[in-house]
Design an enzyme around this catalytic site. Sequence first.
Site, PDB file in Angstrom:
ATOM      1  N   HIS A  15     -20.105  17.822  -8.493  1.00 14.59           N
ATOM      2  CA  HIS A  15     -18.988  18.374  -7.413  1.00 14.59           C
ATOM      3  C   HIS A  15     -18.195  19.129  -8.154  1.00 14.59           C
ATOM      4  O   HIS A  15     -18.140  20.583  -7.949  1.00 14.59           O
ATOM      5  CB  HIS A  15     -18.284  17.139  -6.831  1.00 14.59           C
TER       6      HIS A  15
ATOM      7  N   HIS B 183     -10.660  19.313 -12.438  1.00 12.60           N
ATOM      8  CA  HIS B 183      -9.639  18.853 -11.610  1.00 12.60           C
ATOM      9  C   HIS B 183      -9.654  17.437 -11.317  1.00 12.60           C
ATOM     10  O   HIS B 183      -8.954  16.786 -10.711  1.00 12.60           O
ATOM     11  CB  HIS B 183      -9.749  19.751 -10.327  1.00 12.60           C
TER      12      HIS B 183
ATOM     13  N   GLU C  75      -7.565  12.117 -12.698  1.00 13.71           N
ATOM     14  CA  GLU C  75      -7.597  10.954 -11.340  1.00 13.71           C
ATOM     15  C   GLU C  75      -8.778  10.060 -11.580  1.00 13.71           C
ATOM     16  O   GLU C  75      -8.497   9.031 -11.174  1.00 13.71           O
ATOM     17  CB  GLU C  75      -7.580  11.856  -9.901  1.00 13.71           C
ATOM     18  N   ASP C  76      -9.959  10.427 -11.839  1.00 12.80           N
ATOM     19  CA  ASP C  76     -11.126   9.543 -11.697  1.00 12.80           C
ATOM     20  C   ASP C  76     -11.663   8.949 -12.933  1.00 12.80           C
ATOM     21  O   ASP C  76     -12.879   8.430 -12.993  1.00 12.80           O
ATOM     22  CB  ASP C  76     -12.207  10.182 -10.991  1.00 12.80           C
TER      23      ASP C  76
ATOM     24  N   ASP D 174     -12.378  22.779  -3.610  1.00  9.72           N
ATOM     25  CA  ASP D 174     -12.597  21.309  -3.911  1.00  9.72           C
ATOM     26  C   ASP D 174     -13.037  20.806  -2.308  1.00  9.72           C
ATOM     27  O   ASP D 174     -13.841  20.121  -2.174  1.00  9.72           O
ATOM     28  CB  ASP D 174     -11.632  20.675  -4.419  1.00  9.72           C
TER      29      ASP D 174
END
Length: 697
Positions: free
Chosen positions: A48, A72, A76-77, A139
């Site tokens: 992604h 990006h 967060e992940d 995104d």
Amino acid sequence: MLRQYELIERVKEYDPDADEALLNRAYVYTVQKHGSQKRASGDPYFSHPVEVAGLMTDLKLDQDSIITALLHDTVEDTLATIEDIEANFGKDVARLVDGVTKLSKIEQMPENERAAENLRKFLLAMSEDIRVLLVKLGDRLHNMRTLHFIKNPEKRQRIARETMDIYAPLAERIGMYEYMREMQALAFEQLEPDAFQTITGRLEQIRKQDGGQVDAIALQIKQALAEAGLQVEVSGREKHPYSIWRKMAERHVSFEQVTDIFAFRIITESIGDCYRAMGMLHTTWQFIPGRFKDYISTPKSNGYRSLHTSLIFDNSMRVEVQIRTRDMHHRNEFGLAAHWAYKQNDTPDGSVGWLRDLIEIVDASHDAEELLEHTRMAIYQDRIFAFTPKGALFQLPKGATPVDFAFAVHTDLGAQTVGAKINGRHMPLRTVLNNGDVVEIIKGSEAEPQMSWLGFVVTGKARAAIRRAVRLKERAEVAELGGKLFDEIADRVPAKIGKKAIREAVKRLEMHDAEELMYAIGAAEVEDRDVMEALVPGCTADFEDEAPDWSKRDKAISIRGLTPGVGFKLAECCHPVPGDRIVGTRKTGEGVEVHTIDCLTLASGIDSDWIDLQWGKRSHGAVGRLRVTLYDRPGTLAEMAGIFAKNHVNVMSLQQTALDHPFTSYEIDLEVQDLAHLTRMLSALRASDAVAHAERG
């Protein structure tokens, strides 16, 4: 998925000086950090961010944007932190990644708050660096392309709705029509699957039956222009299913009644050729009056430039034609991103001047729902053009009024508006502006925004500014009421209250200053007992816990200053209650009429004698009048009735005086004990979310 060397080659094609080692390091970093994570499609998760980076290379963005796209999702992940990003890739990349990460985190919030906060973060991040938005749009576009892999239909619908309401309009607002159209098409397929299938099915039938009609028309156009000495490129296409569906909904027509399903684009060598091509088309085929638009001489607010017209061909087929230069076409499809290379270090220019208005809206909006309402108004486009007397051009939504125009020129001008001239004639402020109107705003130094304007303004900027001004005015009024109530509270404590006692009380109540205390008292946010205890600790120990039930007390009104035996009545124009400063008026042969000292009837002049009056001791029980404006939504009237019951007042009469969506106004007569009781009632109403405005009648 793009391989590492393919991504680097793409960047080096348009930016030979790009740091190849840094780009390679970023690619490897995202692959390592995401590791074995999988997407709903079953692909490795790192596919992604790599694809988003590929989209950024299509826009020819700088290397920091490409690296941001690759990284990006890492904060967060994965276990990566912003500090890690800064240490490995520098401050600029870390700042961009942080901006995109904040936007992504908001998507876990409740729906309305999530959408509103997303907009808030968007606007603030965009004001610092537009690349945050470009990466986020990339995104979202890639997520929409893979949306069908998500099994939960509710989640698919939520993401599609958010895309349709926020991301696609924002793409349009910065001129990225290619992104906008694809997002709308993918979201439409999820939100209206039956309509999508029907329209795509009809388009497929037309495609099979037209016998190459689109190509034939494109060839006719090219040949006609070539005979006139113009070298052009002509392409034809069907309109997108969502575009057709929206036209059907707006015009309330069936698919068969949508006549301009096909659109043709003409690319010329120069601006002059654009106008020559337009003239040639209009002399060769019949054009449809009212459908010609010149966005070259007057571009859209997002920088879009093109000539638009609609023609009728030999077989009565109606088609839309767009004419533009090659440079215009590139900028029209990719908007702000198309000329990023030329403005890398600049703040957003005139093509996104609307951004300044959106930042003002962020500051002025009261809560998430209000922000969402205002910004949706600001990002959707269906525009008209209006001019100042000096010729300055302003773009506004259809339905805009002189008040919207005034706020578009400057917030201060909007706030001081008292009247307007449209094309030299005095016109009401609620007049709807037409394309090309010249608007002159008449201002007054003592003027202030009126709440009634909310009944007709249509721009988010105007609504936000008006609501903010009304709130500030109401806060000042509530604080003034609180000051009066504070004096009464202070009279009930067993000590003389000075500035020191007030400062100590503010500290005990954990407030910032005396003004906040007065507002809290006026808005019924703090109980009398708590204020008394804060002023003189321990003074309320012997007080009863229950508030007095005023409705159970008998009326006992007496007036001092009357001649014995002379009757009196309380004036219905101002409805005085015990505690008001009062004056009496008397005509020969009649009784005395009691008015408040500031009654407007007295100010307009009465042919009668005036008598100085005072309330008798222990006077209580009278009818007070309030004018209350409620938000026009279910439950607000019931909430107001609950406030009356809680404050122990009897409603003598209630009359609806105005219905001006989104507000409903009432005139209400209440049986109250005295001014303090009525003032508390007013404070309780003003503190309610159901009430837009409340004042004495």
